[in-house]
Design an enzyme around this catalytic site. Sequence first.
Site, PDB file in Angstrom:
ATOM      1  N   ARG A 101      45.737  38.593  43.438  1.00  0.00           N
ATOM      2  CA  ARG A 101      46.916  38.614  42.562  1.00  0.00           C
ATOM      3  C   ARG A 101      47.962  39.592  43.080  1.00  0.00           C
ATOM      4  NH1 ARG A 101      45.349  42.444  37.490  1.00  0.00           N
ATOM      5  NH2 ARG A 101      43.927  43.817  38.585  1.00  0.00           N
ATOM      6  N   ASP A 133      43.362  34.560  37.320  1.00  0.00           N
ATOM      7  CA  ASP A 133      44.647  33.922  36.999  1.00  0.00           C
ATOM      8  C   ASP A 133      45.802  34.484  37.820  1.00  0.00           C
ATOM      9  OD1 ASP A 133      44.995  36.411  35.900  1.00  0.00           O
ATOM     10  OD2 ASP A 133      45.150  35.719  33.821  1.00  0.00           O
ATOM     11  N   ARG A 191      42.131  48.762  54.341  1.00  0.00           N
ATOM     12  CA  ARG A 191      40.975  49.275  53.613  1.00  0.00           C
ATOM     13  C   ARG A 191      39.743  49.192  54.503  1.00  0.00           C
ATOM     14  NH1 ARG A 191      42.443  46.944  48.247  1.00  0.00           N
ATOM     15  NH2 ARG A 191      44.570  46.238  48.539  1.00  0.00           N
ATOM     16  N   ASP A 281      36.468  47.860  49.267  1.00  0.00           N
ATOM     17  CA  ASP A 281      37.820  47.274  49.292  1.00  0.00           C
ATOM     18  C   ASP A 281      38.828  48.203  48.613  1.00  0.00           C
ATOM     19  OD1 ASP A 281      36.024  46.307  47.132  1.00  0.00           O
ATOM     20  OD2 ASP A 281      37.882  45.558  46.255  1.00  0.00           O
ATOM     21  N   ASN A 282      38.340  49.263  47.988  1.00  0.00           N
ATOM     22  CA  ASN A 282      39.240  50.224  47.347  1.00  0.00           C
ATOM     23  C   ASN A 282      39.226  51.564  48.078  1.00  0.00           C
ATOM     24  OD1 ASN A 282      39.991  48.370  45.402  1.00  0.00           O
ATOM     25  ND2 ASN A 282      38.469  49.044  43.921  1.00  0.00           N
ATOM     26  N   ASP A 291      44.122  51.789  43.920  1.00  0.00           N
ATOM     27  CA  ASP A 291      43.583  50.935  42.851  1.00  0.00           C
ATOM     28  C   ASP A 291      43.026  51.735  41.680  1.00  0.00           C
ATOM     29  OD1 ASP A 291      44.485  48.701  43.955  1.00  0.00           O
ATOM     30  OD2 ASP A 291      42.562  47.794  44.411  1.00  0.00           O
TER      31      ASP A 291
HETATM   32  P1  AMP Z   1      40.270  45.296  41.957  1.00  0.00           P
HETATM   33  O1  AMP Z   1      39.227  45.470  40.915  1.00  0.00           O
HETATM   34  O2  AMP Z   1      41.666  45.356  41.416  1.00  0.00           O
HETATM   35  O3  AMP Z   1      40.073  46.185  43.127  1.00  0.00           O
HETATM   36  O4  AMP Z   1      40.117  43.796  42.464  1.00  0.00           O
HETATM   37  C1  AMP Z   1      38.972  43.278  43.079  1.00  0.00           C
HETATM   38  C2  AMP Z   1      39.247  41.880  43.578  1.00  0.00           C
HETATM   39  O5  AMP Z   1      39.488  40.976  42.482  1.00  0.00           O
HETATM   40  C3  AMP Z   1      40.469  41.754  44.452  1.00  0.00           C
HETATM   41  O6  AMP Z   1      40.172  40.802  45.423  1.00  0.00           O
HETATM   42  C4  AMP Z   1      41.537  41.283  43.500  1.00  0.00           C
HETATM   43  O7  AMP Z   1      42.579  40.602  44.160  1.00  0.00           O
HETATM   44  C5  AMP Z   1      40.748  40.351  42.602  1.00  0.00           C
HETATM   45  N1  AMP Z   1      41.337  40.199  41.269  1.00  0.00           N
HETATM   46  C6  AMP Z   1      41.296  41.095  40.251  1.00  0.00           C
HETATM   47  N2  AMP Z   1      41.933  40.595  39.170  1.00  0.00           N
HETATM   48  C7  AMP Z   1      42.397  39.371  39.491  1.00  0.00           C
HETATM   49  C8  AMP Z   1      43.125  38.344  38.800  1.00  0.00           C
HETATM   50  N3  AMP Z   1      43.516  38.490  37.534  1.00  0.00           N
HETATM   51  N4  AMP Z   1      43.412  37.213  39.474  1.00  0.00           N
HETATM   52  C9  AMP Z   1      43.034  37.052  40.739  1.00  0.00           C
HETATM   53  N5  AMP Z   1      42.330  37.963  41.450  1.00  0.00           N
HETATM   54  C10 AMP Z   1      42.011  39.111  40.843  1.00  0.00           C
HETATM   55 MG    MG Z   2      41.096  46.653  44.636  1.00  0.00          MG
END
Ligand code: AMP
Ligand code: MG
Length: 512
Positions: A101, A133, A191, A281-282, A291
Amino acid sequence: MSHTSPAATGLTGLGELGHAFADEVPELALPWTAAEAPTPRLLALNETLADELGLEPAELRTDAGLGLLVGTRPPAGSKPVAQGYAGHQFGGFAPRLGDGRALLLGELRGRDGRLRDLHLKGSGRTPWARGGDGLAAVGPMLREYVVSEALHHLGIPTTRALAVTATGATVRREVPLPGAVLARVASSHLRVGSFQYARALDQASDQTSDQASDAHSGELGGDVVRRLADHAIARHYPELAAIGSDDERYLALYRSVVSAQATLVARWMLVGFVHGVMNTDNVTISGETIDFGPCAFLDVFDPTTVFSSIDEGGRYAFGNQPPITEWNLARLAEALLPLLHEQQEQAVEIAVEALGGFREQYAEAWSTGMRAKLGISHVDAEVGGALVDDLFALIRGQADYTSYFRALGRAARGNLADARDGVLDVAGFDAWATRWSSLQPDAGAMDRVNPIYVARNHLVEEALADATAGDLAAFERLNAALARPFDERSGLERYAEPAPQSFGPYTTYCGT
Ligand code: AMP
Ligand code: MG
């Protein structure tokens, strides 16, 4: 979705955005465009940061500016991409994460000449979205804004928040919520997971060529990882480019990331910051915090503190952050092995030796920082370390972490009451304070490193709840308080106080 050619923004300071990442590592860059935002409306604009980037705040408030900040009108010639990466999430490997996203709009050179990524979060589904989404809600994007800026003002390396723009779209979570896009700025979005993804690509192509030629024995491939590493060196550690030997240059890159992450996690520990979701990834190659999902600052000092609703095993508990960083750096080493030596066994040996530097560098950064917090930078590490250990034994489970160090600042000026009242073992405190006072702690120096205002959970929640309901006043007041965290100001007393009892145990949810 097609990759249409967008109109120029015509914004001052914003010529063409760079696209070195997309050009140099196209395997990790999917050209993509942002989703339309029905009725974009600016909720928060970081004017100081805009200015540092050479952008005009007033112009960012115009239609063209909003089009940039939600990604629908990127500058002409830019190549927005969704970045690919993998990641270990809570210890399990997810080979295909990527920007589900988010979009990298491009690279921007600030007034200081430094290159930064201009990146959006909440800008619509991408090919990496899986079941998501692609959207983000106002609350979590403002949370990232306020907490990342708070870290920055504490002097901690972090991505920065440029703006949060409400899109006018509704995001469906447990309840319908207003949608938003965060525009953030980072020295890059490389990352550990980017390297893991690149390595997996190389391994897949090695296998294909193995099958074709049947002539492979123990050597490692490495084309995408190598280009990614070259890109990382150029971007973050350009001085390493002069190292003639490939093995040594890439080893130096690894060592630099180990150092940057060792200092970063030490800084989190010194201010009581819990990141909450330290998946690979973070974890950045630059050493910036990235993040801000279930992150929070400690209230009462307790190393087992966990705020994240999904962290059931306490993997990312406050006190686990240093060993988890080391674990994450081991995953980076695995991805870099082919660059460290052509024989895997030797590559592993080299990597293990380099990662061995983590603990020492972490301990050094933490010890130096802790002695500064106690106003005894002039005291050696051994004496200081014993005092720190004994203090933590006294305050564990009892004292509010942030305000206790300010109370110690008053104690250093002879007013011991608050520090004494903060612990149950008063006799223990008195004995400790006698030892500490004999070292002549510098109260002024303490106040310059011990924040009085941190992004306390109850204040953040209050500000986000109001903002989600349409009232940004509390959010703006909180940002203003956190912009000068060491500088005590009258009228801001409630920002310095621990959460009221009624706030209860605190849990945050991943910022989706
Ligand atoms: P995060 O927890 O923000 O580090 O995200 C972990 C993974 O989930 C990453 O690949 C994000 O792009 C994906 N992700 C988190 N929320 C969404 C969302 N609402 N729609 C699509 N991908 C998401
Ligand atoms: Mg992330």
